[in-house]
Design a protein around this motif. Structure first.
Motif, PDB file in Angstrom:
ATOM      1  N   CYS A 315      77.937  56.510  -4.038  1.00 23.83           N
ATOM      2  CA  CYS A 315      76.951  55.577  -3.478  1.00 23.83           C
ATOM      3  C   CYS A 315      75.713  55.581  -4.362  1.00 23.83           C
ATOM      4  CB  CYS A 315      76.595  55.979  -2.046  1.00 23.83           C
ATOM      5  SG  CYS A 315      75.311  54.955  -1.292  1.00 23.83           S
ATOM      6  N   TYR A 316      75.273  54.395  -4.768  1.00 22.65           N
ATOM      7  CA  TYR A 316      74.089  54.244  -5.619  1.00 22.65           C
ATOM      8  C   TYR A 316      72.915  53.742  -4.778  1.00 22.65           C
ATOM      9  CZ  TYR A 316      77.092  54.830  -9.712  1.00 22.65           C
ATOM     10  OH  TYR A 316      77.969  55.329 -10.648  1.00 22.65           O
ATOM     11  N   ASN A 317      71.775  54.409  -4.916  1.00 13.35           N
ATOM     12  CA  ASN A 317      70.529  54.015  -4.252  1.00 13.35           C
ATOM     13  C   ASN A 317      69.514  53.651  -5.336  1.00 13.35           C
ATOM     14  OD1 ASN A 317      71.155  54.925  -1.319  1.00 13.35           O
ATOM     15  ND2 ASN A 317      71.671  56.703  -2.568  1.00 13.35           N
ATOM     16  N   VAL A 318      69.191  52.378  -5.434  1.00  9.16           N
ATOM     17  CA  VAL A 318      68.330  51.878  -6.509  1.00  9.16           C
ATOM     18  C   VAL A 318      66.940  51.627  -5.924  1.00  9.16           C
ATOM     19  CG1 VAL A 318      68.104  50.167  -8.350  1.00  9.16           C
ATOM     20  CG2 VAL A 318      70.375  50.777  -7.492  1.00  9.16           C
ATOM     21  N   TYR A 319      66.072  52.620  -6.048  1.00  7.23           N
ATOM     22  CA  TYR A 319      64.745  52.508  -5.446  1.00  7.23           C
ATOM     23  C   TYR A 319      63.870  51.501  -6.175  1.00  7.23           C
ATOM     24  CZ  TYR A 319      65.832  56.583  -2.622  1.00  7.23           C
ATOM     25  OH  TYR A 319      66.406  57.442  -1.716  1.00  7.23           O
ATOM     26  N   GLY A 320      64.150  51.252  -7.449  1.00  7.49           N
ATOM     27  CA  GLY A 320      63.349  50.279  -8.180  1.00  7.49           C
ATOM     28  C   GLY A 320      63.493  48.868  -7.659  1.00  7.49           C
ATOM     29  N   GLY A 321      64.551  48.602  -6.876  1.00 10.61           N
ATOM     30  CA  GLY A 321      64.717  47.272  -6.316  1.00 10.61           C
ATOM     31  C   GLY A 321      63.591  46.873  -5.380  1.00 10.61           C
ATOM     32  N   PHE A 322      62.880  47.865  -4.843  1.00 11.45           N
ATOM     33  CA  PHE A 322      61.788  47.559  -3.915  1.00 11.45           C
ATOM     34  C   PHE A 322      60.496  47.207  -4.637  1.00 11.45           C
ATOM     35  CE2 PHE A 322      64.474  50.319  -1.113  1.00 11.45           C
ATOM     36  CZ  PHE A 322      64.841  49.312  -0.248  1.00 11.45           C
ATOM     37  N   GLN A 323      60.534  47.152  -5.978  1.00 13.04           N
ATOM     38  CA  GLN A 323      59.380  46.621  -6.690  1.00 13.04           C
ATOM     39  C   GLN A 323      59.250  45.122  -6.462  1.00 13.04           C
ATOM     40  OE1 GLN A 323      56.960  47.983  -7.958  1.00 13.04           O
ATOM     41  NE2 GLN A 323      57.444  49.912  -8.985  1.00 13.04           N
ATOM     42  N   ASN A 324      60.323  44.496  -6.031  1.00  7.57           N
ATOM     43  CA  ASN A 324      60.268  43.086  -5.660  1.00  7.57           C
ATOM     44  C   ASN A 324      59.406  42.952  -4.402  1.00  7.57           C
ATOM     45  OD1 ASN A 324      60.974  40.559  -4.333  1.00  7.57           O
ATOM     46  ND2 ASN A 324      62.654  40.403  -5.788  1.00  7.57           N
ATOM     47  N   LYS A 325      58.261  42.317  -4.529  1.00 12.07           N
ATOM     48  CA  LYS A 325      57.304  42.244  -3.419  1.00 12.07           C
ATOM     49  C   LYS A 325      57.878  41.525  -2.212  1.00 12.07           C
ATOM     50  CE  LYS A 325      53.186  42.512  -6.328  1.00 12.07           C
ATOM     51  NZ  LYS A 325      51.906  41.854  -6.729  1.00 12.07           N
ATOM     52  N   SER A 333      57.463  45.553   6.092  1.00  8.47           N
ATOM     53  CA  SER A 333      56.089  45.143   6.410  1.00  8.47           C
ATOM     54  C   SER A 333      55.650  45.498   7.825  1.00  8.47           C
ATOM     55  CB  SER A 333      55.924  43.637   6.176  1.00  8.47           C
ATOM     56  OG  SER A 333      56.832  42.911   6.993  1.00  8.47           O
ATOM     57  N   ASP A 334      56.568  45.610   8.789  1.00 11.65           N
ATOM     58  CA  ASP A 334      56.187  45.997  10.150  1.00 11.65           C
ATOM     59  C   ASP A 334      57.290  46.866  10.750  1.00 11.65           C
ATOM     60  OD1 ASP A 334      58.249  44.268  11.278  1.00 11.65           O
ATOM     61  OD2 ASP A 334      56.900  42.589  10.925  1.00 11.65           O
ATOM     62  N   GLY A 377      57.037  54.716  -5.765  1.00 14.79           N
ATOM     63  CA  GLY A 377      56.201  55.909  -5.780  1.00 14.79           C
ATOM     64  C   GLY A 377      55.688  56.282  -4.407  1.00 14.79           C
ATOM     65  N   PRO A 378      54.961  57.407  -4.321  1.00 11.54           N
ATOM     66  CA  PRO A 378      54.515  57.930  -3.024  1.00 11.54           C
ATOM     67  C   PRO A 378      53.423  57.101  -2.368  1.00 11.54           C
ATOM     68  CG  PRO A 378      53.615  59.251  -4.815  1.00 11.54           C
ATOM     69  CD  PRO A 378      54.556  58.278  -5.446  1.00 11.54           C
ATOM     70  N   GLY A 379      52.832  56.145  -3.088  1.00 15.40           N
ATOM     71  CA  GLY A 379      51.760  55.358  -2.501  1.00 15.40           C
ATOM     72  C   GLY A 379      52.224  54.314  -1.504  1.00 15.40           C
ATOM     73  N   LYS A 380      53.507  54.010  -1.478  1.00  6.64           N
ATOM     74  CA  LYS A 380      54.041  53.008  -0.555  1.00  6.64           C
ATOM     75  C   LYS A 380      54.322  53.672   0.791  1.00  6.64           C
ATOM     76  CE  LYS A 380      54.226  49.484  -3.414  1.00  6.64           C
ATOM     77  NZ  LYS A 380      53.479  48.215  -3.180  1.00  6.64           N
ATOM     78  N   TRP A 381      53.353  53.574   1.713  1.00  7.98           N
ATOM     79  CA  TRP A 381      53.474  54.264   3.001  1.00  7.98           C
ATOM     80  C   TRP A 381      54.662  53.755   3.798  1.00  7.98           C
ATOM     81  CZ3 TRP A 381      53.551  52.597   8.020  1.00  7.98           C
ATOM     82  CH2 TRP A 381      53.442  53.596   9.011  1.00  7.98           C
ATOM     83  N   GLU A 382      54.869  52.440   3.790  1.00  7.44           N
ATOM     84  CA  GLU A 382      55.950  51.866   4.599  1.00  7.44           C
ATOM     85  C   GLU A 382      57.317  52.376   4.146  1.00  7.44           C
ATOM     86  OE1 GLU A 382      52.456  49.109   4.338  1.00  7.44           O
ATOM     87  OE2 GLU A 382      53.775  50.127   2.898  1.00  7.44           O
ATOM     88  N   LEU A 383      57.509  52.448   2.829  1.00 10.48           N
ATOM     89  CA  LEU A 383      58.780  52.949   2.306  1.00 10.48           C
ATOM     90  C   LEU A 383      58.965  54.417   2.648  1.00 10.48           C
ATOM     91  CD1 LEU A 383      61.346  52.666   0.633  1.00 10.48           C
ATOM     92  CD2 LEU A 383      59.977  53.086  -1.424  1.00 10.48           C
ATOM     93  N   ARG A 384      57.912  55.200   2.512  1.00 15.80           N
ATOM     94  CA  ARG A 384      58.013  56.619   2.843  1.00 15.80           C
ATOM     95  C   ARG A 384      58.323  56.811   4.319  1.00 15.80           C
ATOM     96  NH1 ARG A 384      53.802  59.425   2.813  1.00 15.80           N
ATOM     97  NH2 ARG A 384      52.193  57.882   2.402  1.00 15.80           N
TER      98      ARG A 384
END
Length: 576
Positions: A315-325, A333-334, A377-384
Motif C-alpha cells: 500500500c502506497y501513501n503519497v502525502y505530497g498529494g495534499f499539496q493540492n490546495k 477543511s472542516d 509538514g507539521p504545520g497543517k493542523w487539519e492533516l495532523r
C-alpha cells in the motif's frame, strides 16, 4: 409568629454559610501543599490516588542505544521474517495463551456477550431497605398491633400460623377503619378477616401437613422443569471480523493471534481488545460502510500496487498529494469532511484486508510505503488531526496488519520528529520501520520489493504496457566511471523487445545487434547518447532479428556515483 419566622430565617442563613464554607474548604484542600493539609484531607487523598495509565509500561523508554535510526541500519537482506501464524510453530506458552483466549471467546459467544445489551443499573437503595418501611408507621398505627396481636394469637390462630396473621395485619387495619369505635367489633372484624384468609373451607377437613406439602409440591417443581425442557438454550451468536467468523475454523486462530501479539500474549487484555473491536465495528457501521460511495478523489494519494518479495500486498501513501490546495480543502477543511476522509480510509483498509489469506501460513499482513516527498509538514493542523484519529483507530482495531513500514523521500524534519518519538516505541514496533532519504529511496524499495513490482515513479518498471509484473527484471550495479555491457543472445528469427532503465540516469545508453557470422555487419539499434535524469524514465526498444547473433546494450557511467541498471526482455517468434 414574627419571632419564629426570624428564627427560621436565621437557621436557613446558617445552613447556607456552612455549605459555602464547606465548598471553600474543598477548593482550598486541592491547592494547599501536602504538608499544610488537615489530617482528614490527607486520608482522603491517600484513599483515592490518581490512577496509573495502563500503557505506562509500554511507553517507558528503553535504553537509548537501541533507538538510533538511520539509513545505514536498513537490513541488508532482501527479505524479513515475521512471526508464524501456524499454531504448531508457536512456543508452548503462546499455545497455552491461544487456548485460553479461544475458551474466553467461545464462552462469550455462548452467552451472547458480544451483542448483549449493557447490564441494567443497580436497584435504588430504597428497595434494599423495603422491609424497614413496614415498621415506619404513625404513632396511632404502632399502638394498634400492640393491643390486637395478643388477642389474635390466643383466639384465632394456632402458634404455627403467626406469620400469616402478621401478613394480614394490613387487611385487618383496613377493616378496622370502617367499623365503629367499639373495640369488640374491631376484634370480630379482624378475626373474620384472618379466618377467611387462613382457615380452609368448613366442609373439607384440612389435610395432614405432609400430604399438603406433597400435593402442593408437584405443580411448583414440575412447571420450571417443563419450561426448561421446552425452551432449549439459544445457539451461540455469530461474530465476524474482517469477513472471518470467530471460532469457525483455523482462520479464526490467525485472527486471535493478532490480538494476542498486540497485547504481548496477555490473554485478558487481548480478550478485552477483541470485545472493544467488535463493539466499535458495530457502532462505526463497518458492514454498511463497505457499500458506501465515498468518491475517488484520493485514489492517487492512497493506493495498492503490487507485492513485495514475500508476497505481501503493498500500500502506497503519497502525502505530497495534499499539496493540492483544492484537494486539501475538500478533504480536511472542516470536521464533517475529516470524518468522511476517516470513513474512506477505513473502507479502503477493510477492502484491502478482505483480500488477504487468513489460513495458517498464509499472507495476512501488508507492507506500507509512505512517500513523504513534498509532504505538507507539521504545520497543517487539519492533516495532523485527521491522521491522528486514523492512527488511533488503526491501533485499537486493526492489530498486527503491517509487516513493514517503509518511509521514502524522508525530509530532515521528519527524521527529527522520529528521533523524539523513537524512545517511546517498542523495539518490536521499530523493527518494522525503515527510513530512506530521496537519494536512497529506490535502492531501499528494491531491498524489499522487486523492481517489476515497484511503480515507475518510485524507480521501478511497473507500468501499463507490453510488460507486466510477471516479467522479471534483472538488476545490475554500474560502478562509478565504468562502462557496463549486457548481451542478449538470439539463435532464431524473432522479434526481440526490451526495457532498460538506470535509476537517476545521467549516463550514456546505446544498443546494437552483432551477428554471429564473421562476414556479417553490426547494426546500430540505438546510437549512444547521454540520458538526463529528467528524461523518460524507461526506454523501450525492439529489433527484428533474421539471423543468429546478439543484442548488446551499453551503459557508460561517467559519474562518481554507482548506478542501478534495470532491464528485462521478451521474444516473439516470427516466420518472416
Amino acid at each position: 409568629m414574627e419571632a419564629m419566622a426570624e428564627e427560621v430565617k436565621n437557621a436557613a442563613q446558617q445552613k447556607e454559610e456552612v455549605a459555602a464554607v464547606a465548598a471553600e474548604e474543598v477548593v482550598v484542600v486541592a491547592d494547599v501543599p501536602q504538608a499544610e493539609k488537615p489530617a482528614a484531607a490527607v486520608v482522603v487523598v491517600e484513599k483515592e490516588p490518581p490512577p496509573v495509565p495502563e500503557m505506562e509500561e509500554a511507553v517507558k523508554p528503553p535504553p537509548t542505544e537501541e533507538f538510533v535510526e538511520s539509513d545505514e541500519k536498513i537490513p541488508q537482506s532482501d527479505s524479513f521474517k515475521e512471526e508464524s501464524t501456524r499454531v504448531s510453530d508457536l512456543p508452548e506458552t503462546e499455545k497455552k495463551a491461544l487456548e485460553e483466549l479461544k475458551q474466553l471467546v467461545q464462552d462469550a459467544l455462548n452467552h451472547h456477550q458480544f451483542t448483549a445489551l449493557p447490564p441494567p443499573p443497580p436497584p435504588p437503595k430504597e428497595e434494599e431497605q423495603a422491609p424497614v418501611e413496614v415498621e415506619e408507621k404513625s404513632p396511632e398505627e404502632e399502638k394498634k398491633p400492640e393491643t390486637t396481636l395478643p388477642e389474635m394469637k390466643d383466639e384465632c390462630q394456632p402458634q404455627e400460623t403467626v406469620s400469616v396473621v402478621a401478613e394480614t395485619v394490613v387487611v385487618a387495619e383496613a377493616v378496622e377503619e370502617k367499623v365503629d369505635d367499639d373495640g369488640a367489633k374491631t376484634v370480630e372484624a379482624i378475626e373474620e378477616t384472618i379466618v377467611a384468609v387462613v382457615a380452609p373451607p368448613a366442609e373439607q377437613p384440612p389435610p395432614p401437613p405432609k400430604e399438603a406439602e406433597e400435593a402442593a409440591a408437584p405443580p411448583q417443581d414440575t412447571k420450571p422443569e417443563a419450561a426448561n425442557a421446552a425452551a432449549p438454550p439459544p445457539p451461540p451468536e455469530e461474530v465476524f471480523i474482517w469477513g472471518i467468523k470467530l471460532m469457525e475454523d483455523e482462520r479464526s486462530d490467525v485472527i486471535l493471534l493478532k490480538f494476542l501479539r498486540a497485547r504481548d500474549f496477555k490473554v485478558k487484555e487481548a480478550f478485552a481488545m477483541i470485545k472493544n473491536t467488535v463493539q466499535w465495528r458495530k457502532e462505526f457501521g463497518i458492514d454498511q460502510l463497505m457499500d458506501e460511495e465515498l468518491g475517488n478523489d484520493l485514489e492517487k494519494v492512497v493506493f495498492m500496487h503490487g507485492f513485495d518479495k514475500e508476497g505481501h500486498p503493498v500500500c502506497y501513501n503519497v502525502y505530497g498529494g495534499f499539496q493540492n490546495k483544492d484537494l486539501y480543502q475538500k478533504t480536511f477543511s472542516d470536521e464533517e469532511k475529516r470524518q468522511k476522509f476517516l470513513r474512506w480510509r477505513i473502507q479502503f483498509l477493510e477492502k484491502s484486508i478482505r483480500k488477504l489469506d487468513f489460513t495458517p501460513g498464509g499472507i495476512s499482513t501488508i507492507v506500507q510505503v509512505n512517500d513523504l516527498k513534498n509532504s505538507p509538514g507539521p504545520g497543517k493542523w487539519e492533516l495532523r488531526q485527521a491522521t491522528k484519529q486514523a492512527l488511533q483507530l488503526l491501533q485499537d482495531n486493526y492489530p498486527e496488519f503491517v509487516a513493514k513500514q517503509i518511509f521514502i523521500n524522508v525530509p530532515w524534519w521528519y527524521l527529527a520528529v522520529n528521533r523524539m518519538i523513537s524512545p517511546f516505541l517498542t523495539q518490536r514496533t521499530k523493527s518494522k520501520f525503515v527510513f530512506a532519504g530521496p537519494s536512497k529511496s529506490a535502492e531501499t524499495l528494491f531491498k524489499y520489493i522487486a523492481a517489476e513490482q515497484v511503480p515507475v515513479k518510485y524507480g521501478g518498471l511497473s507500468k501499463e504496457g507490453e510488460f507486466g509484473t510477471a516479467d522479471a527484471v534483472t538488476e545490475i550495479t554500474v560502478k562509478p566511471a565504468t562502462k557496463q555491457t549486457v548481451e542478449f543472445p538470439v539463435n532464431e528469427t524473432c522479434l526481440l523487445t526490451w526495457e532498460v532503465r538506470v535509476v537517476g540516469w545521467e549516463v550514456s545508453y546505446g544498443a546494437e545487434f552483432v551477428p554471429s557470422a564473421e562476414e556479417g555487419y553490426t547494426v546500430i539499434i540505438q546510437k549512444a547518447r547521454k540520458m538526463a535524469g529528467n528524461e523518460e524514465p524507461v526506454v523501450c526498444n525492439s529489433f527484428k532479428i533474421g539471423e543468429p547473433g546478439k543484442v548488446v546494450i551499453t551503459i557508460d557511467n561517467p559519474t562518481s556515483k554507482k548506478k542501478k541498471l534495470l532491464y528485462r526482455l521478451k521474444t516473439k517468434l516470427s516466420s518472416d
